[in-house]
Design a protein around this motif. Sequence first.
Motif, PDB file in Angstrom:
ATOM      1  N   UNK A  37       0.838  -1.205   0.000  1.00  0.00           N
ATOM      2  CA  UNK A  37       0.000   0.000   0.000  1.00  0.00           C
ATOM      3  C   UNK A  37       0.873   1.255   0.000  1.00  0.00           C
ATOM      4  N   UNK A  38       1.936   1.247   0.798  1.00  0.00           N
ATOM      5  CA  UNK A  38       2.848   2.387   0.841  1.00  0.00           C
ATOM      6  C   UNK A  38       3.447   2.629  -0.539  1.00  0.00           C
ATOM      7  N   UNK A  39       3.926   1.578  -1.174  1.00  0.00           N
ATOM      8  CA  UNK A  39       4.556   1.715  -2.498  1.00  0.00           C
ATOM      9  C   UNK A  39       3.556   2.183  -3.555  1.00  0.00           C
ATOM     10  N   UNK A  40       2.317   1.767  -3.424  1.00  0.00           N
ATOM     11  CA  UNK A  40       1.298   2.113  -4.417  1.00  0.00           C
ATOM     12  C   UNK A  40       0.804   3.549  -4.260  1.00  0.00           C
ATOM     13  N   UNK A  41       0.695   4.025  -3.018  1.00  0.00           N
ATOM     14  CA  UNK A  41       0.001   5.289  -2.790  1.00  0.00           C
ATOM     15  C   UNK A  41       0.870   6.464  -2.355  1.00  0.00           C
ATOM     16  N   UNK A  42       2.078   6.230  -1.893  1.00  0.00           N
ATOM     17  CA  UNK A  42       2.880   7.345  -1.370  1.00  0.00           C
ATOM     18  C   UNK A  42       3.389   8.215  -2.517  1.00  0.00           C
ATOM     19  N   UNK A  43       3.239   9.554  -2.400  1.00  0.00           N
ATOM     20  CA  UNK A  43       3.645  10.451  -3.489  1.00  0.00           C
ATOM     21  C   UNK A  43       5.142  10.474  -3.772  1.00  0.00           C
ATOM     22  N   UNK A  44       5.975  10.012  -2.853  1.00  0.00           N
ATOM     23  CA  UNK A  44       7.418  10.012  -3.104  1.00  0.00           C
ATOM     24  C   UNK A  44       7.771   9.158  -4.318  1.00  0.00           C
ATOM     25  N   UNK A  45       6.997   8.099  -4.563  1.00  0.00           N
ATOM     26  CA  UNK A  45       7.317   7.179  -5.655  1.00  0.00           C
ATOM     27  C   UNK A  45       6.968   7.736  -7.033  1.00  0.00           C
ATOM     28  N   UNK A  46       6.427   8.946  -7.063  1.00  0.00           N
ATOM     29  CA  UNK A  46       6.223   9.641  -8.339  1.00  0.00           C
ATOM     30  C   UNK A  46       7.421  10.529  -8.660  1.00  0.00           C
ATOM     31  N   UNK A  47       8.436  10.507  -7.787  1.00  0.00           N
ATOM     32  CA  UNK A  47       9.603  11.367  -7.937  1.00  0.00           C
ATOM     33  C   UNK A  47      10.832  10.627  -8.412  1.00  0.00           C
ATOM     34  N   UNK A  48      11.962  10.986  -7.819  1.00  0.00           N
ATOM     35  CA  UNK A  48      13.264  10.493  -8.250  1.00  0.00           C
ATOM     36  C   UNK A  48      13.851   9.508  -7.244  1.00  0.00           C
ATOM     37  N   UNK A  49      14.540   8.507  -7.781  1.00  0.00           N
ATOM     38  CA  UNK A  49      15.244   7.525  -6.957  1.00  0.00           C
ATOM     39  C   UNK A  49      16.519   8.146  -6.401  1.00  0.00           C
ATOM     40  N   UNK A  50      16.873   7.800  -5.147  1.00  0.00           N
ATOM     41  CA  UNK A  50      18.110   8.261  -4.524  1.00  0.00           C
ATOM     42  C   UNK A  50      18.849   7.070  -3.915  1.00  0.00           C
ATOM     43  N   UNK A  51      20.094   6.920  -4.244  1.00  0.00           N
ATOM     44  CA  UNK A  51      20.959   5.981  -3.528  1.00  0.00           C
ATOM     45  C   UNK A  51      21.762   6.842  -2.579  1.00  0.00           C
ATOM     46  N   UNK A  52      21.402   6.805  -1.296  1.00  0.00           N
ATOM     47  CA  UNK A  52      21.990   7.701  -0.314  1.00  0.00           C
ATOM     48  C   UNK A  52      23.330   7.200   0.194  1.00  0.00           C
ATOM     49  N   UNK A  53      23.462   5.889   0.356  1.00  0.00           N
ATOM     50  CA  UNK A  53      24.687   5.334   0.910  1.00  0.00           C
ATOM     51  C   UNK A  53      24.716   3.837   0.616  1.00  0.00           C
TER      52      UNK A  53
END
Length: 98
Positions: A37-53
């Motif tokens: 549900x988080x992956x389907x509905x959270x608005x962050x997943x409409x943005x850019x991928x980040x590899x932080x570390x």
Amino acid sequence: MRSTGELCDINRHSYMLDAARIAMAQPVVQRLLALMRLRTHHPAFEGEFELRYSNDTSVDLGWRNGGHFCRALVDLRFRTTTVTHSDPVGGGEISFRA
């Protein structure tokens, strides 16, 4: 597999309705559903991928869309994953072990 002819059925269980209800109530299944549900509905997943570390024992990765974010810290040494995300409704930050 023999009855359906589908090769992938070799590693699948066919659930009757009552057994499926019991399986769906298991905590691990509920956690997986919450992640879906988080992956389907959270608005962050409409943005850019980040590899932080990333190193030999951990990786910190996520997605960001404006002020919305969702990231996962995977620690291979301790076999834990911590998911942290912005709260799209109330603001702030939510964190849990997956």
